[in-house]
Scaffold this motif. Structure first.
Motif, mmCIF file in Angstrom:
data_model
loop_
_atom_site.group_PDB
_atom_site.id
_atom_site.type_symbol
_atom_site.label_atom_id
_atom_site.label_comp_id
_atom_site.label_asym_id
_atom_site.label_seq_id
_atom_site.Cartn_x
_atom_site.Cartn_y
_atom_site.Cartn_z
ATOM 1 N N HIS A 183 -28.054 -9.961 -8.143
ATOM 2 C CA HIS A 183 -27.579 -10.356 -9.477
ATOM 3 C C HIS A 183 -26.340 -9.547 -9.869
ATOM 4 O O HIS A 183 -25.341 -10.106 -10.351
ATOM 5 N N ALA A 210 -22.420 -10.906 -10.470
ATOM 6 C CA ALA A 210 -21.645 -10.591 -11.676
ATOM 7 C C ALA A 210 -20.287 -10.005 -11.315
ATOM 8 O O ALA A 210 -19.248 -10.419 -11.863
ATOM 9 N N ARG A 234 -21.674 -5.969 -21.154
ATOM 10 C CA ARG A 234 -21.577 -7.250 -21.855
ATOM 11 C C ARG A 234 -20.126 -7.647 -22.144
ATOM 12 O O ARG A 234 -19.747 -8.812 -21.999
ATOM 13 N N ILE A 270 -18.062 -9.626 -19.467
ATOM 14 C CA ILE A 270 -18.404 -10.996 -19.080
ATOM 15 C C ILE A 270 -17.299 -11.955 -19.505
ATOM 16 O O ILE A 270 -16.894 -11.972 -20.674
ATOM 17 N N ASN A 313 -16.654 -15.388 -20.507
ATOM 18 C CA ASN A 313 -17.476 -16.504 -20.966
ATOM 19 C C ASN A 313 -16.998 -17.856 -20.450
ATOM 20 O O ASN A 313 -17.718 -18.853 -20.593
ATOM 21 N N LEU A 335 -19.104 -17.304 -16.830
ATOM 22 C CA LEU A 335 -20.528 -16.984 -16.771
ATOM 23 C C LEU A 335 -21.208 -17.205 -18.115
ATOM 24 O O LEU A 335 -20.610 -16.975 -19.168
ATOM 25 N N ILE A 338 -24.739 -16.049 -20.194
ATOM 26 C CA ILE A 338 -25.882 -15.136 -20.217
ATOM 27 C C ILE A 338 -27.143 -15.950 -20.484
ATOM 28 O O ILE A 338 -27.219 -16.694 -21.472
ATOM 29 N N THR A 339 -28.145 -15.825 -19.622
ATOM 30 C CA THR A 339 -29.352 -16.651 -19.713
ATOM 31 C C THR A 339 -30.597 -15.884 -20.136
ATOM 32 O O THR A 339 -31.507 -16.462 -20.728
ATOM 33 N N ILE A 390 -28.285 -7.299 -20.189
ATOM 34 C CA ILE A 390 -28.215 -8.639 -19.605
ATOM 35 C C ILE A 390 -29.182 -8.719 -18.430
ATOM 36 O O ILE A 390 -29.133 -7.913 -17.510
ATOM 37 N N LEU A 412 -27.808 -14.454 -15.510
ATOM 38 C CA LEU A 412 -26.493 -15.082 -15.610
ATOM 39 C C LEU A 412 -26.519 -16.440 -14.905
ATOM 40 O O LEU A 412 -27.299 -16.651 -13.977
ATOM 41 N N SER A 438 -23.478 -19.445 -13.547
ATOM 42 C CA SER A 438 -22.071 -19.833 -13.444
ATOM 43 C C SER A 438 -21.825 -21.135 -14.201
ATOM 44 O O SER A 438 -22.653 -22.053 -14.166
#
Length: 365
Positions: free
Chosen positions: A249, A253, A295, A298, A300, A303, A305-306, A315, A318, A320
């Motif tokens: 992971h 990222a 954070r 990132i 946006n 990616l 954020i899930t 976080i 993630l 895509s």
């Protein structure tokens, strides 16, 4: 019982009693809050070069079980507990904890107030520790001089590819320090699994004709890993569904422009609350986290954020925006009796089926 000391790199020492192997050991001291699953933690490659301090008061009260290994070769450097038991309740007549540690040459120390020690470690940011016979100046000098290897993946990952046969879709697993529970979950989905070394390049993976790639968990700092892995991830993303776990992971990222930094105090343990953003559901996951994604780093546009941690807001997942790539920081494999994240494996295989249908133009596009 033989008296032993846990000494810390800030000059502090704690008196306890030795069990398991009685050799001296040095490693990075981490705090593990597992309520159960101590065998899974001790055999997890993510704990390579680390001394695991369990905060659960009693450890060893169910023995060991050969079905609970995360790796046959154990990598932990030692364990610290408050109360240790040598009970064996396994119907398979496996070893008790002391026997298990002795056979694997892992020192243990008990009669330590682990909850007080946890508070001390978190407030003083202790990094290294040793389990030794004396707490004299020489022992502290050796601890200070000790250099822990940064070649951790090379020490725990497979050096050669191997096959776990199945009759379903072919999945390549990039081994960065693979937990066997990842293989077990893919096998339950009848996948044909090919495990490859961590430094297998894009061409080597594509030549195996996989329909998807899992990038495994593993030990160590993501910034110390050879750029081959990042280059492979970057090239694979447009071609195949990718699923990253733990270290995998973090590397996904980084490959997508994010920054990963070491946490002041990592998160190691199970039943850790994680929120899925899209549904607002809470799952209780198994965590082995030392690094976190910043954070603000990132992008946006690349990616989404899930998942987020409900305790520290870090976080935890993630996805895509452009490719069938997603990842989670926690362990979704159902270790230690936890199965809240198992649907992520089904989600991964479903993304492969969607890609199949798209390639066959079954949607009429």
């Amino acid at each position: 019982m033989e008296k032993r000391y846990l000494i810390l790199d800030d000059g502090t020492s704690f008196l306890g009693e030795g069990f398991g192997d009685l050799s001296n050991t040095t490693g990075e001291l981490i705090i593990n809050t597992d309520l159960n699953g101590y065998q899974e933690a001790i055999t997890d490659p993510v704990y390579h070069n680390q001394i695991i301090m369990f905060t659960q008061p009693s450890i060893g009260n169910i023995g060991t079980n050969p079905q609970n290994y995360e790796s046959i070769i154990t990598s932990a450097k030692g364990i610290v507990v408050n109360q240790r038991e040598d009970i064996n309740q396994s119907p398979l007549k496996a070893q008790n904890l002391s026997e298990f540690l002795r056979e694997r040459q892992i020192p243990g120390i008990w009669k330590i107030d682990t909850r007080a020690l946890r508070q001390y470690v978190q407030s003083h940011h202790v990094q290294k520790a040793s389990i030794v016979n004396t707490n004299d100046e020489h022992a502290f000098d050796q601890l200070t001089a000790a250099v822990l290897s940064n070649q951790q993946i090379q020490a725990v990952a497979t050096p050669k590819p191997y096959l776990v046969p199945g009759s379903g879709m072919t999945i390549v697993v990039i081994d960065l320090g693979l937990r066997e529970s990842i293989i077990r979950q893919l096998a339950k989905l009848n996948c044909n699994i090919i495990v490859v070394p961590w430094d297998t390049d894009f061409k080597g993976i594509i030549s195996l004709a996989p329909e998807g790639v899992v990038i495994s968990s593993g030990p160590g700092a993501p910034e110390e890993i050879d750029n081959t892995v990042l280059e492979t991830i970057t090239k694979l993303q447009p071609c195949l569904p990718l699923f990253g776990i733990g270290l995998g992971h973090e590397l996904i990222a980084i490959a997508n422009g994010a920054t990963v930094t070491k946490m002041a105090s990592g998160v190691h343990g199970n039943h850790h609350p994680i929120r899925q953003i899209i549904t607002n559901d809470i799952l209780y996951a198994d965590q082995s986290q030392t690094y976190q994604i910043e954070r603000q780093s990132i992008d946006n546009n690349r990616l989404i954020i899930t998942f987020v941690d409900l305790i520290n807001n870090s976080i935890q997942g993630l996805r895509s925006r452009d490719y069938p790539t997603f990842s989670v920081q926690f362990s979704p494999e159902g270790t230690s009796g936890i199965d809240s994240g198992l649907d992520l494996f089904a989600e991964f295989t479903e993304s492969i089926l969607v890609r199949r249908r798209l390639n066959n133009n079954e949607f009429g596009i």
